[in-house]
Design a protein around this motif. Sequence first.
Motif, PDB file in Angstrom:
ATOM      1  N   ASP A   1       0.858  -1.168   0.000  1.00 59.76           N
ATOM      2  CA  ASP A   1       0.000   0.000   0.000  1.00 59.76           C
ATOM      3  C   ASP A   1       0.910   1.238   0.000  1.00 59.76           C
ATOM      4  O   ASP A   1       2.093   1.147   0.356  1.00 59.76           O
ATOM      5  CB  ASP A   1      -0.882  -0.053   1.258  1.00 59.76           C
TER       6      ASP A   1
ATOM      7  N   GLY B   1      -0.152  -3.435   4.307  1.00 61.98           N
ATOM      8  CA  GLY B   1      -0.945  -2.208   4.371  1.00 61.98           C
ATOM      9  C   GLY B   1      -1.315  -1.845   5.794  1.00 61.98           C
ATOM     10  O   GLY B   1      -1.095  -2.625   6.727  1.00 61.98           O
TER      11      GLY B   1
ATOM     12  N   ASP C   1      -7.062  -2.985   3.236  1.00 67.22           N
ATOM     13  CA  ASP C   1      -5.902  -3.731   2.734  1.00 67.22           C
ATOM     14  C   ASP C   1      -6.005  -5.198   3.148  1.00 67.22           C
ATOM     15  O   ASP C   1      -5.719  -6.104   2.358  1.00 67.22           O
ATOM     16  CB  ASP C   1      -4.599  -3.139   3.285  1.00 67.22           C
TER      17      ASP C   1
END
Length: 215
Positions: A9, A166, A171
């Motif tokens: 991410d 993430g 996520d």
Amino acid sequence: MYASVILFDLDGTLTDPKLGITRCIQFAISELGHSPPDADKLDWCIGPPIKDSFSQLLNTSEETVLAQAISLYRHRFATIGLFENSLYPQIVETLEAIRLAGYQTFVATSKPHIYATRIIDHFRLSSFFNYVYGSELDGTRSVKSDLINYILLAENLEPTNVVMVGDRSHDMIGAKHNGVTAIGVTYGYGTEEELITYGADLIARTPDEIARLLI
């Protein structure tokens, strides 16, 4: 844990984008004639698709209003906001170690890829990634589950060989939806409780812990 591919991410994982994102949200809300919340009350907007955040902030699902808010947000973000951003400590060293260990690495962000690519270039991280994946400006692939699925297909990856890193629930949800291992990071904008609740397999409290978990 066997893996050969790591998806990272961007916001809250590689960089701290709070200043730019919150200022752009405040700008858009002000331009629409509303009083914007304080920046510290907008942390929850960092990570999820911006349309979802505006829908909650403006208490509306009216597409015309949301489109106007997003347009105002992007007007400021594209020129100023994306550079009101900073790398988390240890990120460069962490990426160097992971690449040296032979992993393929990709950025997987809900942010439009045209902005994500500029941010990765700005921080001179391009050499650490095989490719930067993000959403389209029309919102396509802004849902993390859709994005991860797209990456798996585009790169012909086996989910069991992939790890998603993430800082927010989406996520973890996206990873679990696609059969991918999930590492939640707590130095970003999600809590350990949030990450574990939504399926984190492992927790990293600092960037260098990501490398220690993988290598």
